[in-house]
Design an enzyme around this catalytic site. Sequence first.
Site: not given
Length: 306
Positions: A76, A181, A185, A103
């Site tokens: 987790d 986000y 990334k 991933n």
Amino acid sequence: MFGKKHFTFGDIPDLSRKVAIVTGGNTGVGYITARELARKNAHVFVASRSKERGETAVENIKKETGNNQVEYLHLDLVSLKNVKQSAENFLAKNLPLHILVNNAGIMATAWTLTEDGIQDQFGVNHVGHFLFTQTLLPKIEASAPSRIVNVSSYAHFNAPAAGIEFDKINQENAQSTFQRYAVSKLANILYSNSLAKRLEGKEVYVNSIHPGFVKTELSRGIVDTYGIVAKYFFNFASLFAKSPEDGALTQLYAATSPEIIEKNYRGMYFVPSGEIGKRSEESQNDELAEKLWKYTEDLVNEKLHS
Ligand SMILES: NC(=O)c1ccc[n+]([C@@H]2O[C@H](COP(=O)([O-])OP(=O)(O)OC[C@H]3O[C@@H](n4cnc5c(N)ncnc54)[C@H](OP(=O)(O)O)[C@@H]3O)[C@@H](O)[C@H]2O)c1
């Protein structure tokens, strides 16, 4: 979309005696990645947060591929303690580790903090994977030739001009959820670059990828944040999305293609289906990459030892 693919499932070599971990391997592109590695005889660990969803995926992969060497590893990423424990649980098995596919990810979630008080998208997508990888690294190095694949996104282009504004990471309302986000990334690519540099001269190949726009469960965060309208928008947009099968090709390329070693690809950024991709200027900024490394290392140490 209709052109010849650079890499297909048929290009994955035999992976007998190879051991792989796929984070978030229970659904989406992670599931297909884990399944196709297993189909080529790798011993595969599906590392994810829900025991029920993880174990169901393991059973499905076994059924679909006939490979029984598929296991669930609880991971987790919202808890650094759990991340460390998960990596140590794997190490305790005394297996080699040839392929690590980082991933798992969340996108555009409402403002939330991880168990350690880190903004969730940065914490799950970047910090958790950093700790997981660094804890497994001695094993990955000892198992060389080996590979690490960090799943990033084209969305990294939406990060602010400065790349990562470290003082804003944990500041509510400082950035939109899509910017958070994008920053996470971008961090995936920068981490790949710095790790690849540190491993120069060793047979550990570290690369990052963008899978394309893929129909998966990733829009869950947006729907929770923006409600029903976002749901309809995404349902419509997904008509133009790739299947998870096509979406998994790029990470499978980086994880298995002999080309990676033949061409000595390290710190590269691949896009569908295994082509060298265009990336933002900030994602190639070595100074920013080093700053991120130090920031993350300090953050992990502080949180684990507080
Ligand atoms: N889909 C796209 O268009 C797209 C485009 C660019 C990049 N990507 C990237 O591709 C990767 C895979 O995403 P996907 O599209 O396959 O999305 P997905 O279907 O939502 O799968 C995400 C996976 O991450 C896992 N996960 C989320 N939070 C976690 C946590 N705290 N700890 C451990 N695992 C966790 C999920 O587990 P649960 O099932 O338990 O929630 C799930 O297995 C992500 O890194 C994403 O950023 C996707």
